[in-house]
Design a protein around this motif. Structure first.
Motif, short mmCIF file in Angstrom:
data_model
loop_
_atom_site.label_atom_id
_atom_site.label_comp_id
_atom_site.label_asym_id
_atom_site.label_seq_id
_atom_site.Cartn_x
_atom_site.Cartn_y
_atom_site.Cartn_z
N SER A 204 -20.73 -3.45 -4.31
CA SER A 204 -20.71 -2.27 -5.17
C SER A 204 -19.31 -1.89 -5.65
O SER A 204 -19.18 -1.14 -6.63
CB SER A 204 -21.33 -1.08 -4.44
N VAL A 205 -18.26 -2.43 -5.00
CA VAL A 205 -16.90 -2.06 -5.39
C VAL A 205 -16.07 -3.26 -5.86
O VAL A 205 -14.93 -3.07 -6.29
CB VAL A 205 -16.16 -1.35 -4.24
N LYS A 206 -16.63 -4.44 -5.78
CA LYS A 206 -15.88 -5.63 -6.21
C LYS A 206 -15.44 -5.50 -7.67
O LYS A 206 -16.23 -5.10 -8.53
CB LYS A 206 -16.75 -6.88 -6.04
N GLY A 207 -14.18 -5.85 -7.90
CA GLY A 207 -13.65 -5.78 -9.25
C GLY A 207 -13.11 -4.41 -9.61
O GLY A 207 -12.44 -4.26 -10.63
N ARG A 208 -13.40 -3.41 -8.80
CA ARG A 208 -12.91 -2.05 -9.07
C ARG A 208 -11.93 -1.56 -8.00
O ARG A 208 -10.99 -0.83 -8.30
CB ARG A 208 -14.10 -1.07 -9.16
N PHE A 209 -12.17 -1.95 -6.75
CA PHE A 209 -11.33 -1.52 -5.63
C PHE A 209 -10.48 -2.68 -5.15
O PHE A 209 -10.92 -3.84 -5.18
CB PHE A 209 -12.19 -1.03 -4.47
N THR A 210 -9.28 -2.36 -4.68
CA THR A 210 -8.38 -3.35 -4.11
C THR A 210 -7.80 -2.83 -2.82
O THR A 210 -7.23 -1.73 -2.80
CB THR A 210 -7.25 -3.70 -5.09
N ILE A 211 -7.93 -3.61 -1.76
CA ILE A 211 -7.35 -3.24 -0.48
C ILE A 211 -6.07 -4.03 -0.28
O ILE A 211 -5.99 -5.21 -0.63
CB ILE A 211 -8.36 -3.48 0.68
N SER A 212 -5.06 -3.37 0.28
CA SER A 212 -3.78 -4.03 0.53
C SER A 212 -3.14 -3.36 1.73
O SER A 212 -3.61 -2.32 2.21
CB SER A 212 -2.87 -3.93 -0.70
N ARG A 213 -2.03 -3.96 2.21
CA ARG A 213 -1.38 -3.36 3.37
C ARG A 213 0.11 -3.58 3.35
O ARG A 213 0.60 -4.56 2.76
CB ARG A 213 -2.00 -3.90 4.66
N ASP A 214 0.81 -2.67 4.00
CA ASP A 214 2.26 -2.77 4.20
C ASP A 214 2.47 -2.66 5.70
O ASP A 214 2.50 -1.55 6.25
CB ASP A 214 2.96 -1.64 3.44
N ASN A 215 2.59 -3.79 6.37
CA ASN A 215 2.67 -3.78 7.82
C ASN A 215 3.95 -3.14 8.33
O ASN A 215 3.99 -2.63 9.45
CB ASN A 215 2.52 -5.20 8.36
N ALA A 216 4.99 -3.18 7.56
CA ALA A 216 6.24 -2.54 7.97
C ALA A 216 6.07 -1.02 8.10
O ALA A 216 6.79 -0.37 8.86
CB ALA A 216 7.34 -2.84 6.96
N LYS A 217 5.09 -0.49 7.36
CA LYS A 217 4.83 0.95 7.40
C LYS A 217 3.51 1.27 8.08
O LYS A 217 3.06 2.42 8.04
CB LYS A 217 4.82 1.51 5.98
N ASN A 218 2.89 0.25 8.69
CA ASN A 218 1.60 0.45 9.37
C ASN A 218 0.59 1.15 8.48
O ASN A 218 -0.18 2.02 8.92
CB ASN A 218 1.79 1.26 10.66
N THR A 219 0.58 0.78 7.23
CA THR A 219 -0.24 1.47 6.24
C THR A 219 -1.13 0.49 5.48
O THR A 219 -0.68 -0.59 5.10
CB THR A 219 0.64 2.25 5.25
N VAL A 220 -2.36 0.90 5.31
CA VAL A 220 -3.31 0.15 4.48
C VAL A 220 -3.73 1.04 3.32
O VAL A 220 -3.97 2.23 3.50
CB VAL A 220 -4.53 -0.29 5.30
N PHE A 221 -3.81 0.43 2.15
CA PHE A 221 -4.15 1.17 0.93
C PHE A 221 -5.51 0.73 0.38
O PHE A 221 -5.91 -0.41 0.55
CB PHE A 221 -3.09 0.95 -0.14
N LEU A 222 -6.15 1.64 -0.30
CA LEU A 222 -7.36 1.30 -1.04
C LEU A 222 -7.19 1.87 -2.44
O LEU A 222 -7.27 3.09 -2.64
CB LEU A 222 -8.61 1.88 -0.39
#
Length: 123
Positions: free
Chosen positions: A62-80
């Motif tokens: 339902s979210v493919k092509g619209r949502f992107t997950i990523s991460r910055d391990n140096a900041k212990n943060t994951v984004f959506l």
């Protein structure tokens, strides 16, 4: 262990939001993170997940092509990053951590959960 989700809010259909999940207090140094959501009157559902390295990412259809997950391990943060939002994306969004780094879509694979952030999409 604390997971702090942020970035939710009110947006018009077609708009964008970027959620963030900051993790602290984890004993595992390599963990996967997932995003789930729960709309009013519905069960919690999988949205996206990402492995520690970021090489493996998974999305609900339902979210493919619209949502992107990523991460910055140096900041212990994951984004959506959520683009082209639809009314049906309205829900409380939760981030969760899987210390086994499996990044599975089932909620039982995740040991720790954040408090959730509300996303409301107006039609």
């Amino acid at each position: 262990v604390q997971l702090q989700a942020s970035g939710g809010g009110l947006v018009q259909a077609g708009g964008s939001l970027r959620l963030a999940c900051v993790a602290s207090g984890l004993t595992s140094s390599r963990y996967a993170t997932g995003w789930f959501r729960q709309a009013p009157g519905k069960e919690r559902e999988f949205v996206a997940s990402i492995s520690w390295s970021g090489v493996r990412t998974y999305y609900a259809d339902s979210v493919k092509g619209r949502f992107t997950i990523s991460r910055d391990n140096a900041k212990n943060t994951v984004f959506l990053q959520m683009n082209s939002l639809k009314f049906e994306d309205t829900a409380v969004y939760y981030c969760a951590v899987d210390e086994h780094n499996s990044a599975l879509s089932r909620s039982t694979a995740y040991e720790y959960w954040g408090q959730g952030t509300l996303v409301t999409v107006s039609s």
